[in-house]
Design a protein around this motif. Sequence first.
Motif, PDB file in Angstrom:
ATOM      1  N   PHE A 137       7.588 114.329 -20.283  1.00 48.51           N
ATOM      2  CA  PHE A 137       7.352 113.160 -21.123  1.00 48.51           C
ATOM      3  C   PHE A 137       7.022 113.652 -22.529  1.00 48.51           C
ATOM      4  O   PHE A 137       6.099 114.448 -22.715  1.00 48.51           O
ATOM      5  N   THR A 139       5.656 112.586 -26.043  1.00 52.13           N
ATOM      6  CA  THR A 139       4.861 111.497 -26.604  1.00 52.13           C
ATOM      7  C   THR A 139       4.423 111.796 -28.027  1.00 52.13           C
ATOM      8  O   THR A 139       4.205 112.953 -28.407  1.00 52.13           O
ATOM      9  N   CYS A 297       0.648 108.888 -20.108  1.00 52.48           N
ATOM     10  CA  CYS A 297       0.993 110.240 -19.647  1.00 52.48           C
ATOM     11  C   CYS A 297       0.737 110.379 -18.150  1.00 52.48           C
ATOM     12  O   CYS A 297       1.531 110.991 -17.427  1.00 52.48           O
ATOM     13  N   VAL A 305       3.960 117.484 -20.366  1.00 49.38           N
ATOM     14  CA  VAL A 305       3.892 116.523 -21.472  1.00 49.38           C
ATOM     15  C   VAL A 305       3.995 117.305 -22.773  1.00 49.38           C
ATOM     16  O   VAL A 305       3.204 118.217 -23.025  1.00 49.38           O
ATOM     17  N   ALA A 326       0.141 120.184 -20.602  1.00 51.43           N
ATOM     18  CA  ALA A 326       0.450 119.595 -21.907  1.00 51.43           C
ATOM     19  C   ALA A 326       0.702 120.689 -22.935  1.00 51.43           C
ATOM     20  O   ALA A 326       0.085 121.755 -22.897  1.00 51.43           O
TER      21      ALA A 326
END
Length: 340
Positions: A137, A139, A297, A305, A326
């Motif tokens: 993901f 972001t 998230c 992420v 992350a």
Amino acid sequence: MINPETWMEIREGGFYCVPAECYVDPMVPVTRAVVTHGHADHASRGHGRVWATPETIDIMRTRNYVADETQTTGLPYGQRHDLGGGVTLWFASAGHILGSAQAVFEYQGQRIVAAGDFKRHPDPTCAPFEVVPCDVFITEATFALPVFQHPPLEDEVEKLMRSMRTLPDRTHIVGVYALGKCQRVMKTLRLAGYEHPFYIHGALKRLTELYESYGQDFGVWQLVSEIDRNDKDRFRGKIVLCPPAQINDRWSRRFADPLPTVASGWMQIRARARQKRAELGLVVSDHADWNDLLRTCRETGAGMVWITHGRVEALEYALKKEGINAKGLHLIGIEEAAGE
């Protein structure tokens, strides 16, 4: 499972999908571009071919971001498209502005979602955010600090209307971004019972008309430039909408006793309100706040992420504390995103 960094790379122009030979929201002219939405820090000029939602393509045309020779492919939400190189592309709603999308890339059984800019708060002028389960993901992190807790827009609109009731002889000049923020504020004011005409700066006209072509009804509005300059009393007790830079500009002197107001997520920080010389600050953001960034998230179930644009380190630290892999990235671009 393949390493996602082998097929989605960071290059000078932004994220680059290697097998499909295309960029995501590039800030420099490229041959092939997937564009998540129409704000200037994501949509730019000079691309040879563009994939986006039909609404975003219309916005780009309205803002002269695509030339006559640019090839465009409009994909409605959920429509799958063969991007080439074994990559499938489809768009899911991002809830940011009209036509805003998360770009979903699928390759060899793996899914990467580039969210662009997004928000989770309700917005009567665009489709709501859709959670898309994914492996990676990507972001934004514009408001990625715990201090940013965005209130419901209805509460901020009530604050504006309360100010108008308290100060009925003043002209409330509200600074809003031309794309998304302007139309969202107008629509929410109508839903809250504001019945007077809106008076708007000419820079807001074309995009407001575009929203109306997609079925939005903002009631009666009129360009300030169409009003006699000597008729200052026309604006007393009314709302004038303009780009934020105009609220204390010479342009604002034409109004009776103007009250400069700014609608922005940054109005949660008093120093920012002072910097903008806003007498009234409305906390109105088209981006996810701290809590919504974290929960989004989590809800995607992404094993990785990637974080861009904004308070990257804070979000990276918080996600790692929760055991989420992350990674903060620093892309060349506009840090304070349009439509804040």
